[in-house]
Design a protein around this motif. Sequence first.
Motif, short mmCIF file in Angstrom:
data_model
loop_
_atom_site.label_atom_id
_atom_site.label_comp_id
_atom_site.label_asym_id
_atom_site.label_seq_id
_atom_site.Cartn_x
_atom_site.Cartn_y
_atom_site.Cartn_z
N GLY A 251 0.82 -1.21 0.00
CA GLY A 251 0.00 0.00 0.00
C GLY A 251 0.84 1.24 0.00
O GLY A 251 2.00 1.26 -0.37
N ASP A 252 0.26 2.33 0.49
CA ASP A 252 0.95 3.62 0.49
C ASP A 252 1.92 3.77 1.66
O ASP A 252 2.68 4.71 1.70
N ASP A 253 1.89 2.84 2.64
CA ASP A 253 2.72 3.02 3.83
C ASP A 253 4.06 2.31 3.72
O ASP A 253 4.91 2.45 4.59
N ALA A 254 4.28 1.51 2.67
CA ALA A 254 5.49 0.68 2.57
C ALA A 254 6.75 1.53 2.49
O ALA A 254 7.72 1.27 3.19
N PRO B 118 7.44 5.60 2.25
CA PRO B 118 6.93 6.97 2.09
C PRO B 118 7.76 7.80 1.12
O PRO B 118 7.22 8.60 0.37
N ALA B 119 9.09 7.61 1.09
CA ALA B 119 9.93 8.39 0.18
C ALA B 119 9.61 8.04 -1.27
O ALA B 119 9.51 8.93 -2.13
N LEU B 120 9.44 6.75 -1.53
CA LEU B 120 9.10 6.32 -2.88
C LEU B 120 7.73 6.85 -3.28
O LEU B 120 7.53 7.32 -4.41
N ASN B 121 6.78 6.79 -2.36
CA ASN B 121 5.43 7.30 -2.66
C ASN B 121 5.45 8.79 -2.96
O ASN B 121 4.77 9.27 -3.87
N GLU B 122 6.26 9.54 -2.21
CA GLU B 122 6.37 10.99 -2.47
C GLU B 122 6.99 11.24 -3.83
O GLU B 122 6.55 12.10 -4.59
N TRP B 123 8.02 10.46 -4.18
CA TRP B 123 8.67 10.60 -5.49
C TRP B 123 7.68 10.27 -6.62
O TRP B 123 7.63 10.97 -7.62
N LEU B 124 6.89 9.22 -6.44
CA LEU B 124 5.90 8.84 -7.46
C LEU B 124 4.85 9.94 -7.62
O LEU B 124 4.41 10.23 -8.74
#
Length: 176
Positions: A161-164, A166-172
């Motif tokens: 999910g989105d919690d795995a 956070p840095a990657l999710n922000e970059w995406l």
Amino acid sequence: MGVIDGAMNLVFGGGRNVVSETMGVFRENAEAQAQREAQLQAAALGQFASEFQVERKSVWDRFIDGVNRIPRPALALGTLGLFVSAMVDPVWFAARMNGIALVPEPLWWLLGAIVSFYFGARHQVKSQEFQRSFATTIASTSNVVHNLGVLDALARDRDGGDDANPALNEWLRDER
């Protein structure tokens, strides 16, 4: 024990699930929605299938279809044969071309009209076959979009999910 049984029967009693029925008022049942979508898509594909159904052809129709396939290869191979005959026996070739030069112009116009109608009709048939295949492709688009959504959801679940990360999710998010 009687009070608990009474409360449970009130909520879940009588073979019903009051919680589920109440939720059904506020949120659509996903399984029922999937069934309705599948029925709708099956009905649409059934309509397309009935519209573009090809009838079984008789022996005569198949024979005529075979005869209709002869002119194009015959014209192509005949033209190549003319080139070969001009190189093998130029005198024989020149005699034949002089004979063709004697054909009257109205006969050339007639030949041109016949060939144009033949290839024009063939072009129309091929165009209609293309439209049929295009309609089939368009009909399957909603299924492909749905499958992509399911695969995207599976990928998100696999990745935690989105919690795995956070840095990657922000970059995406920044990339989008």
